[in-house]
Design a protein around this motif. Structure first.
Motif, PDB file in Angstrom:
ATOM      1  N   LEU A 249       0.821  -1.208   0.000  1.00 16.55           N
ATOM      2  CA  LEU A 249       0.000   0.000   0.000  1.00 16.55           C
ATOM      3  C   LEU A 249       0.859   1.263   0.000  1.00 16.55           C
ATOM      4  O   LEU A 249       1.784   1.404   0.795  1.00 16.55           O
ATOM      5  CB  LEU A 249      -0.925  -0.011   1.223  1.00 16.55           C
ATOM      6  N   VAL A 250       0.518   2.151  -0.899  1.00 16.39           N
ATOM      7  CA  VAL A 250       1.168   3.461  -0.997  1.00 16.39           C
ATOM      8  C   VAL A 250       0.078   4.520  -1.064  1.00 16.39           C
ATOM      9  O   VAL A 250      -0.708   4.502  -2.009  1.00 16.39           O
ATOM     10  CB  VAL A 250       2.054   3.548  -2.266  1.00 16.39           C
ATOM     11  N   PRO A 251      -0.067   5.401  -0.068  1.00 17.10           N
ATOM     12  CA  PRO A 251       0.738   5.439   1.147  1.00 17.10           C
ATOM     13  C   PRO A 251       0.215   4.433   2.169  1.00 17.10           C
ATOM     14  O   PRO A 251      -0.904   3.939   2.037  1.00 17.10           O
ATOM     15  CB  PRO A 251       0.514   6.870   1.652  1.00 17.10           C
ATOM     16  N   SER A 252       1.019   4.178   3.181  1.00 14.27           N
ATOM     17  CA  SER A 252       0.596   3.253   4.234  1.00 14.27           C
ATOM     18  C   SER A 252       0.559   3.948   5.585  1.00 14.27           C
ATOM     19  O   SER A 252       0.142   3.355   6.572  1.00 14.27           O
ATOM     20  CB  SER A 252       1.575   2.076   4.304  1.00 14.27           C
ATOM     21  N   ASP A 253       0.992   5.198   5.621  1.00 12.29           N
ATOM     22  CA  ASP A 253       1.165   5.826   6.935  1.00 12.29           C
ATOM     23  C   ASP A 253       0.707   7.283   6.959  1.00 12.29           C
ATOM     24  O   ASP A 253       1.231   8.085   7.710  1.00 12.29           O
ATOM     25  CB  ASP A 253       2.634   5.733   7.362  1.00 12.29           C
ATOM     26  N   ASP A 254      -0.264   7.605   6.083  1.00 11.76           N
ATOM     27  CA  ASP A 254      -0.790   8.968   6.091  1.00 11.76           C
ATOM     28  C   ASP A 254      -2.135   8.955   6.802  1.00 11.76           C
ATOM     29  O   ASP A 254      -3.120   8.430   6.268  1.00 11.76           O
ATOM     30  CB  ASP A 254      -0.953   9.470   4.642  1.00 11.76           C
ATOM     31  N   PRO A 255      -2.209   9.535   8.021  1.00 12.78           N
ATOM     32  CA  PRO A 255      -3.454   9.472   8.807  1.00 12.78           C
ATOM     33  C   PRO A 255      -4.638  10.164   8.126  1.00 12.78           C
ATOM     34  O   PRO A 255      -5.793   9.929   8.487  1.00 12.78           O
ATOM     35  CB  PRO A 255      -3.082  10.157  10.128  1.00 12.78           C
ATOM     36  N   GLU A 256      -4.326  10.985   7.121  1.00 12.15           N
ATOM     37  CA  GLU A 256      -5.412  11.655   6.398  1.00 12.15           C
ATOM     38  C   GLU A 256      -6.189  10.681   5.512  1.00 12.15           C
ATOM     39  O   GLU A 256      -7.288  10.988   5.056  1.00 12.15           O
ATOM     40  CB  GLU A 256      -4.845  12.765   5.502  1.00 12.15           C
ATOM     41  N   PHE A 257      -5.572   9.529   5.228  1.00 11.40           N
ATOM     42  CA  PHE A 257      -6.213   8.578   4.317  1.00 11.40           C
ATOM     43  C   PHE A 257      -6.453   7.256   5.030  1.00 11.40           C
ATOM     44  O   PHE A 257      -5.529   6.632   5.537  1.00 11.40           O
ATOM     45  CB  PHE A 257      -5.360   8.400   3.057  1.00 11.40           C
ATOM     46  N   THR A 258      -7.705   6.854   5.074  1.00 11.46           N
ATOM     47  CA  THR A 258      -8.116   5.695   5.870  1.00 11.46           C
ATOM     48  C   THR A 258      -8.684   4.594   4.965  1.00 11.46           C
ATOM     49  O   THR A 258      -8.744   4.741   3.745  1.00 11.46           O
ATOM     50  CB  THR A 258      -9.221   6.114   6.858  1.00 11.46           C
ATOM     51  N   ALA A 259      -9.122   3.523   5.610  1.00 10.81           N
ATOM     52  CA  ALA A 259      -9.725   2.405   4.876  1.00 10.81           C
ATOM     53  C   ALA A 259     -10.889   2.879   4.003  1.00 10.81           C
ATOM     54  O   ALA A 259     -11.117   2.331   2.917  1.00 10.81           O
ATOM     55  CB  ALA A 259     -10.191   1.334   5.855  1.00 10.81           C
ATOM     56  N   ALA A 260     -11.600   3.892   4.465  1.00  9.63           N
ATOM     57  CA  ALA A 260     -12.754   4.385   3.704  1.00  9.63           C
ATOM     58  C   ALA A 260     -12.322   4.925   2.343  1.00  9.63           C
ATOM     59  O   ALA A 260     -13.040   4.780   1.346  1.00  9.63           O
ATOM     60  CB  ALA A 260     -13.481   5.467   4.504  1.00  9.63           C
ATOM     61  N   HIS A 261     -11.142   5.565   2.299  1.00 12.75           N
ATOM     62  CA  HIS A 261     -10.649   6.092   1.022  1.00 12.75           C
ATOM     63  C   HIS A 261     -10.314   4.955   0.050  1.00 12.75           C
ATOM     64  O   HIS A 261     -10.613   5.042  -1.147  1.00 12.75           O
ATOM     65  CB  HIS A 261      -9.409   6.959   1.248  1.00 12.75           C
ATOM     66  N   TRP A 262      -9.689   3.904   0.559  1.00 13.62           N
ATOM     67  CA  TRP A 262      -9.368   2.751  -0.295  1.00 13.62           C
ATOM     68  C   TRP A 262     -10.655   2.098  -0.797  1.00 13.62           C
ATOM     69  O   TRP A 262     -10.786   1.759  -1.971  1.00 13.62           O
ATOM     70  CB  TRP A 262      -8.521   1.728   0.474  1.00 13.62           C
ATOM     71  N   GLN A 263     -11.580   1.921   0.119  1.00 18.17           N
ATOM     72  CA  GLN A 263     -12.876   1.327  -0.227  1.00 18.17           C
ATOM     73  C   GLN A 263     -13.544   2.142  -1.337  1.00 18.17           C
ATOM     74  O   GLN A 263     -14.066   1.571  -2.310  1.00 18.17           O
ATOM     75  CB  GLN A 263     -13.753   1.325   1.038  1.00 18.17           C
ATOM     76  N   ALA A 264     -13.498   3.452  -1.205  1.00 15.02           N
ATOM     77  CA  ALA A 264     -14.157   4.324  -2.182  1.00 15.02           C
ATOM     78  C   ALA A 264     -13.491   4.218  -3.552  1.00 15.02           C
ATOM     79  O   ALA A 264     -14.157   4.350  -4.589  1.00 15.02           O
ATOM     80  CB  ALA A 264     -14.130   5.776  -1.686  1.00 15.02           C
TER      81      ALA A 264
END
Ligand code: ZN
Ligand code: ZN
Length: 285
Positions: A249-264
């Motif tokens: 996963l890129v990025p893997s450590d940005d708190p601004e981006f969560t599972a919801a963003h990947w799901q979307a």
């Protein structure tokens, strides 16, 4: 719970680790009674042990390509397995050049290896491990297990591969690191699980601003060598796989981006079972 499963041991893309980060790429595939390690990024040894694997039972390892986040810990894994009681043969399949890494690792550790042979009566590690090069096409047939490789697109590397493992009527495909490669859908056709690398494109500008070198090289590398989550989902749909897992996963450590963003990013293109990778995630087949 079934006997066939995948554990994503390390799920971040790229080699660097920082406080709180997840580990670079490695996976455990249990298929047809075999335990197979796919890629050996930093943390693979601890990941396997934490998952209950006895290191002395290692026998099969596959490396997808020679980027350090996929093989940096191969030598330490094998050496640690040896000190944990490994006495049987291990076969490592990798792209051309992996034999140089292994020879270099053995040379760097020769003092320790010779000492432990003399002092602890261990068998010679050098005789236990065989590194076999593979390329596109059939890689191995071991009992009922068959392994095939598909050259993917991950410049500037050329010998870089997706792998398909089939046994007992079940198939698992690992994309390796690759740019969006529609042909991968054919290679992954009907697999029970596709483990695909992915980046979250909306998060890339912030990533490049944070860790880039102030020019466009990092963004250029990411876009020509890796796959956006939406495109990974397109591959899964075109291949008609049973389930999709994203790792590297890129990025893997940005708190601004969560599972919801990947799901979307995935949802518009893939409606089947979806697993967002995290270190230690087990996916039953
Ligand atoms: Zn990588
Ligand atoms: Zn890579």
């Amino acid at each position: 719970m079934t006997d066939d499963f995948v554990v994503l041991l390390g799920t971040k893309g790229g080699p660097a680790i920082r406080t709180g980060s997840t580990n670079p790429t490695s996976s455990l595939l249990c298929l047809g009674g075999r335990r197979i390690v796919v890629d050996c990024g930093l943390g693979v040894t601890r990941g396997l042990v934490n998952d209950g694997v006895a290191l002395k039972d290692l026998s099969l390892i596959f490396i997808t390509h020679l980027h350090s986040d996929h093989y940096l810990e191969l030598g330490p894994l094998l050496h640690t397995a040896w000190t944990a009681g490994l006495k049987s043969a291990v076969t490592v399949y990798g792209p051309a050049g992996l034999d140089r890494y292994w020879a270099g690792f053995l040379a760097s550790m020769a003092d320790d290896i010779d000492l432990r042979i003399a002092d602890e009566g261990r068998p010679d590690l050098r005789g236990l491990v065989t590194v076999l090069p593979y390329s596109e096409g059939p890689v191995a047939r071991i009992g009922t297990l068959s392994v095939e490789a598909c050259r993917n697109v991950h410049p500037p590397l050329v010998d870089t591969f997706a792998l398909r493992f089939t046994d007992g009527g079940k198939s698992v495909v690992f994309s390796g690191d690759t740019a969006y490669l529609p042909a991968l859908a054919e290679f992954a056709k009907g697999a029970d699980l596709l483990v695909h690398e992915a980046m979250l494109e909306a998060a890339l500008p912030a990533l490049v601003a944070r860790v880039g070198n102030g020019d466009d090289r990092l963004m250029t590398h990411l876009k020509r060598s890796h796959t956006g989550a939406a495109d990974a989902a397109r591959i899964a749909a075109a291949a008609g796989v049973g389930a999709l897992a994203l790792h590297h996963l890129v990025p893997s450590d940005d708190p601004e981006f969560t599972a919801a963003h990947w799901q979307a990013a995935v949802e518009p293109h893939w409606s089947g079972p979806f697993h967002l990778g995290r270190d230690g995630l087990r996916i039953d087949l």
